[in-house]
Write a protein that holds these residues in place. Structure first.
Motif, short mmCIF file in Angstrom:
data_model
loop_
_atom_site.label_atom_id
_atom_site.label_comp_id
_atom_site.label_asym_id
_atom_site.label_seq_id
_atom_site.Cartn_x
_atom_site.Cartn_y
_atom_site.Cartn_z
N THR A 83 0.82 -1.21 0.00
CA THR A 83 0.00 0.00 0.00
C THR A 83 0.85 1.26 0.00
N ILE A 84 1.91 1.28 0.81
CA ILE A 84 2.78 2.45 0.87
C ILE A 84 3.49 2.66 -0.47
N GLU A 85 3.88 1.57 -1.12
CA GLU A 85 4.52 1.67 -2.44
C GLU A 85 3.55 2.29 -3.45
N ASN A 86 2.28 1.89 -3.38
CA ASN A 86 1.26 2.48 -4.25
C ASN A 86 1.14 3.98 -4.00
N MET A 87 1.13 4.37 -2.72
CA MET A 87 1.01 5.79 -2.38
C MET A 87 2.22 6.58 -2.85
N ILE A 88 3.41 6.01 -2.69
CA ILE A 88 4.63 6.70 -3.10
C ILE A 88 4.60 6.98 -4.60
N TYR A 89 4.23 5.97 -5.39
CA TYR A 89 4.18 6.15 -6.83
C TYR A 89 3.04 7.08 -7.24
N PHE A 90 1.96 7.06 -6.46
CA PHE A 90 0.85 7.99 -6.72
C PHE A 90 1.33 9.43 -6.57
N TYR A 91 2.05 9.72 -5.50
CA TYR A 91 2.54 11.07 -5.27
C TYR A 91 3.68 11.43 -6.22
N MET A 92 4.53 10.46 -6.55
CA MET A 92 5.59 10.73 -7.51
C MET A 92 5.01 11.12 -8.88
N SER A 93 4.01 10.36 -9.31
CA SER A 93 3.36 10.67 -10.59
C SER A 93 2.68 12.03 -10.53
N GLY A 94 2.04 12.32 -9.40
CA GLY A 94 1.38 13.61 -9.24
C GLY A 94 2.37 14.76 -9.26
N THR A 95 3.55 14.53 -8.65
CA THR A 95 4.58 15.58 -8.63
C THR A 95 5.11 15.83 -10.04
N ILE A 96 5.37 14.74 -10.78
CA ILE A 96 5.85 14.88 -12.16
C ILE A 96 4.82 15.62 -13.02
N LEU A 97 3.57 15.19 -12.92
CA LEU A 97 2.50 15.81 -13.71
C LEU A 97 2.31 17.27 -13.31
N GLY A 98 2.25 17.52 -12.00
CA GLY A 98 2.04 18.89 -11.52
C GLY A 98 3.17 19.82 -11.94
N GLY A 99 4.41 19.31 -11.90
CA GLY A 99 5.55 20.12 -12.30
C GLY A 99 5.48 20.51 -13.78
N PHE A 100 5.12 19.54 -14.63
CA PHE A 100 5.01 19.82 -16.06
C PHE A 100 3.89 20.82 -16.34
#
Length: 264
Positions: A83-100
């Motif tokens: 579950t924590i791995e899912n959350m980490i990748y969720f936030y990583m993807s959100g950070t990448i998308l938000g930055g772009f």
């Protein structure tokens, strides 16, 4: 200022769904589409927080809880690590998308003179965001998979020579390297000549080789042993390459036999 809640809800759901879809594909979760839709819809409930007088810390804490529940709804709870791995990748993807998206908004919606930015009327609408977001994350996933595939073939190789000198080189496992000494049947590991200058050159032997477009004699050294991933072997010769390898940071090309003899 007019706020269109229906458009915000659609945009919020679209972004959450795209992020969950990205996590699903990146981590190979094989989640059903309807679970990702339900997770995205649950994430849209964060709109309620806009109308609550919440402190910034409380709002941050609530968003963490919502994202945790989104991952549970979408990917189920199997264990904490999962579950924590899912959350980490969720936030990583959100950070990448938000930055772009922030960069695009800054580029297209603002002009600047020096370090002073000012709005000039053009803004990125929600339709553009929905269209461009999957493209951004698709490129991100592809690049991550490419990097993972490429760098998983990088290794550290320790070479012990018969005079007890040792060198450590950055190695790349190339399945196309099938060079072999026809007499001893030992595989040949190629090392850049400059990486061998730091040692007193042992006795050199010449091994005939044949490649697709070339043939000749290759200068080789018989090491005492080579060690890869903690396992030593005496079944290899070190071929001296006079040319620099065109792979970033690599000084050595491992032999395809490493797949059989060593834990590559």
């Amino acid at each position: 200022m007019t706020i269109y809640l229906d458009l915000i809800a659609i945009l919020n759901f679209g972004m959450d769904f795209i992020l969950l879809f990205t996590v699903n594909n990146t981590l190979k979760r094989n989640t059903k589409l309807r679970r990702m839709i339900f997770g995205g819809l649950f994430g849209s409930l964060t709109l309620i927080f806009l109308f609550l007088p919440l402190h910034s810390f409380a709002l941050f804490f609530l968003k963490i809880i919502v994202s945790f529940l989104m991952c549970i709804i979408t990917f189920q709870f199997k264990n904490w690590r999962y579950t924590i791995e899912n959350m980490i990748y969720f936030y990583m993807s959100g950070t990448i998308l938000g930055g772009f998206l922030y960069y695009l908004n800054l580029e297209f919606s603002y002009k600047h003179e020096g370090i002073v930015f000012f709005h000039h009327g053009l803004s990125i609408n929600f339709i553009f965001l929905i269209i461009i977001s999957p493209i951004i994350l698709y490129i991100y996933i592809r690049s991550q998979k490419k990097l993972k595939t490429h760098y998983q073939h990088y290794y550290k190789l320790n070479i012990l020579f018969k005079n007890n000198q040792t060198i450590t080189v950055n190695a790349f496992l190339d399945t196309g390297n099938k060079l072999m000494d026809p007499v001893t049947k030992k595989g040949i590991i190629l090392v850049e000549e400059k990486s061998l200058r730091k040692i007193k050159m042992p006795h050199v032997i010449y091994v005939p080789y044949h490649s697709l477009n070339n043939h000749g004699l290759l200068k080789c050294i018989a090491p005492k042993s080579v060690t890869l991933d903690g396992v030593s072997s005496k079944n290899y010769l070190i071929g001296i390459s006079e040319k620099k390898f065109q792979i970033n940071g690599i000084e050595c090309i491992l032999n395809s036999k490493c797949l059989e003899d060593l834990p590559c």
